[in-house]
Design an enzyme around this catalytic site. Structure first.
Site, PDB file in Angstrom:
ATOM      1  CG  ASP A 272      -1.830   1.164   1.327  1.00 29.08           C
ATOM      2  OD1 ASP A 272      -2.775   1.209   0.528  1.00 29.08           O
ATOM      3  OD2 ASP A 272      -1.609   2.046   2.181  1.00 29.08           O
TER       4      ASP A 272
ATOM      5  CD  GLU B 233      15.881 -15.184   2.226  1.00 31.47           C
ATOM      6  OE1 GLU B 233      15.300 -15.883   3.090  1.00 31.47           O
ATOM      7  OE2 GLU B 233      16.552 -14.175   2.503  1.00 31.47           O
TER       8      GLU B 233
END
Length: 541
Positions: A214, A269
């Site tokens: 956001d 990752e």
């Protein structure tokens, strides 16, 4: 015919790409989707209950607006605990059950992250405001008053009034670009970045598939606190002090992309994680590109090209698509016509008499755009903006700027599931907002029973997009108005698809060179001989 006729299942060329590239994403505003316990507010178990409907649309993922612990002064975008569920929405166990069920149904799960500010009830802020020497004293943006006691700069809040509030504990001002109960995090601090990356890891470890971030371009400010310059004269109405400035120093700092690189390092990752930023403001296009450039930044970004547009025009569509060419190093866009902050698109763009056909045209157009497409809950039903009287308003921006700001509440009304049930099946209690009489007639139950409904048309158009690489991820080779027709052509590999749209009020006979080919879909009665008003046709060349 009104219902698109799809010809194939998902293409192998699509299956070989990252799941998110060309994805259809369904945004759920949790307060308004489904209430499971009768308190009138939607919740996580309610979302889980209604996932079969979402999966039936043929979308790839859901995006859930904030459900974190919050005082709800801005309805979840004021976070008091990033790593817990607010009790009105359920528990962490409820969230885990939602993710598990979504994954069983082939749906990815994206969640909102708010990194530009927190609630003033967040423990970080409580510690930071205690004094000027504690270990989180600079986790937020604090500044001394000017010699005359006035705020440190002229910056204005999005919701109206100065972006600075005096705090007697520290005898300083703190920055808030939104409500004064939403203090600005100091994202220049490596420790703050580590903390929010830790939040991201918390949710990744719970199985989420990505994040909508956001107001990302508000994440960093000018440390010198220089005044914003006045905005140039405009014919557009200005309803807030915020509109009178060029937002040069309170947002859009050039260090934001370096923080984004840290986000990308973390998400890499994990497998198949998707990140998309919300980017608004005067420099949105440049920032969206900066935030998504290359392989070191976010996967995508979306702005307000269509969300606040008063009209839907071919020129605006082509201009938006032209910003994102199919070129090496250019990011991947996302598009939304509606969301929780903007009025419902059919209410903005068309008269009541035209909205039925226009909603089908709009879905066809959305399926034709290059990039990810985001459907806001109820958009598949053609929900319109509900007029909420002042005494029932919850939206703080609308209350503060009444009556000049159209309430966001009118686009956040409960989902109508069953027209015959109380409150259309959304709740057994009193809903937090009214369903709206007009939207009650557009319920899922009613549209499931009608083969020509917008709901069925939406499913067919999403299936068509998934089945055809040119529509799903192909380049835009043509975007222009030809006579009274609007034309978009897409290509992927050996496949080329042309989409014809008639946005006008009169039927158009398309030239034979435009209408030849295999018709994949027809909307609102379009044929190779004639496209009626508000109709469209998708043709494989």
């Amino acid at each position: 015919m009104n219902r698109a006729d799809t010809l194939a299942d998902a293409s192998p060329a699509i299956a070989d790409r990252p799941w998110w590239k060309g994805a259809a994403i369904y945004q759920i505003y949790p307060r308004s989707f489904q209430d499971s316990n009768g308190d009138g507010i939607g919740d996580l178990p309610g979302i889980t209950q209604r996932l079969p409907h979402v999966a039936s649309l043929g979308v790839d993922a859901i995006w859930i607006s904030p459900f974190f612990k919050s005082p709800m002064k801005d309805f979840g975008y004021d976070v008091a605990d990033y790593c817990d569920v607010d009790p009105i929405f359920g528990t962490l166990d409820d969230f885990d059950a939602l993710v598990a069920r979504a994954h069983e149904m082939g749906l990815k799960v994206l969640i909102d992250q708010v990194y530009s500010h927190t609630s003033d009830e967040h423990p970080w802020f409580a510690e930071s405001r205690a004094d000027r020497t504690n270990r989180k004293s600079d986790w937020y943006v604090w500044a001394d008053a000017k010699r005359d006691g006035s705020p440190p700069s002229n910056w204005q809040s999005v919701f109206g009034g100065p972006a600075w509030t005096w705090d007697a504990r520290r005898r300083q001002y703190y920055l808030h670009n939104f409500l004064n109960s939403q203090p600005q995090l100091n994202m220049h601090k490596p420790e703050v970045q580590e903390a929010v990356l830790g939040v991201m890891r918390f949710w990744l470890n719970r199985g989420v598939d990505g994040f909508r971030i956001d107001a990302l371009n508000f994440a960093m400010h000018d440390p010198e606190l220089r005044d914003n310059p006045p905005a140039p004269a405009t014919d557009r109405p200005r309803t807030r002090p915020f509109d009178f400035q060029v937002k040069k120093h309170n947002m859009s700092h050039p260090d934001i992309p370096a923080f984004i690189e840290r986000i990308r390092t973390l998400t890499d990752e994990y497998d198949g994680i998707f990140t998309v930023a919300e980017v608004g403001g005067d420099e949105a296009e440049a920032e969206m590109k900066s935030f998504t450039a290359g392989e070191e930044h976010l996967n995508s970004a979306y702005g307000f090209n269509f969300l606040y547009a008063e009209k839907l025009t071919p020129g605006a569509i082509c201009a938006a698509l032209a910003e994102w060419p199919d070129e090496e190093g250019v990011g991947w866009p996302s598009w939304a016509f509606e969301n929780h902050d903007a009025p419902r698109a059919t209410s903005r763009w068309w008269s009541p008499a035209d909205r039925g056909k226009a909603a089908r045209l709009k879905v066809t157009l959305l399926a034709a755009l290059r990039g990810n497409i985001i459907l806001y809950y109820g958009e598949e039903l053609g929900l319109t903006q509900v007029d909420i009287p002042f005494e029932q308003l919850h939206d703080p921006e609308a209350i503060a700027n009444w009556p000049l700001t159209l309430s966001r509440d009118g686009a956040r009304t409960p989902m109508p599931w069953e027209a015959s049930a109380a409150h259309c099946g959304f709740t057994d209690g009193e809903p937090w907002l009214p369903v709206g009489e007009e939207n009650a007639s557009r319920s899922v139950e009613a549209q499931e029973a009608d083969d020509e409904s917008l709901l069925h048309h939406t499913r067919a158009m999403l299936a068509l997009r998934r089945a055809n690489p040119a529509l799903h991820h192909g380049a835009v080779e043509r975007c222009e108005t030809v006579g009274d027709l609007f034309v978009i052509e897409r290509r992927a590999g050996t496949q080329s698809i042309r989409c014809l749209f008639n946005f006008g009020s009169f039927a158009v006979a398309p030239p034979s060179d435009l209408s030849s080919g295999t018709v994949l879909a027809s909307t609102n009665g379009a044929t190779a001989a004639s496209l009626p008003p508000l109709s469209a046709m998708v043709i494989e060349l």
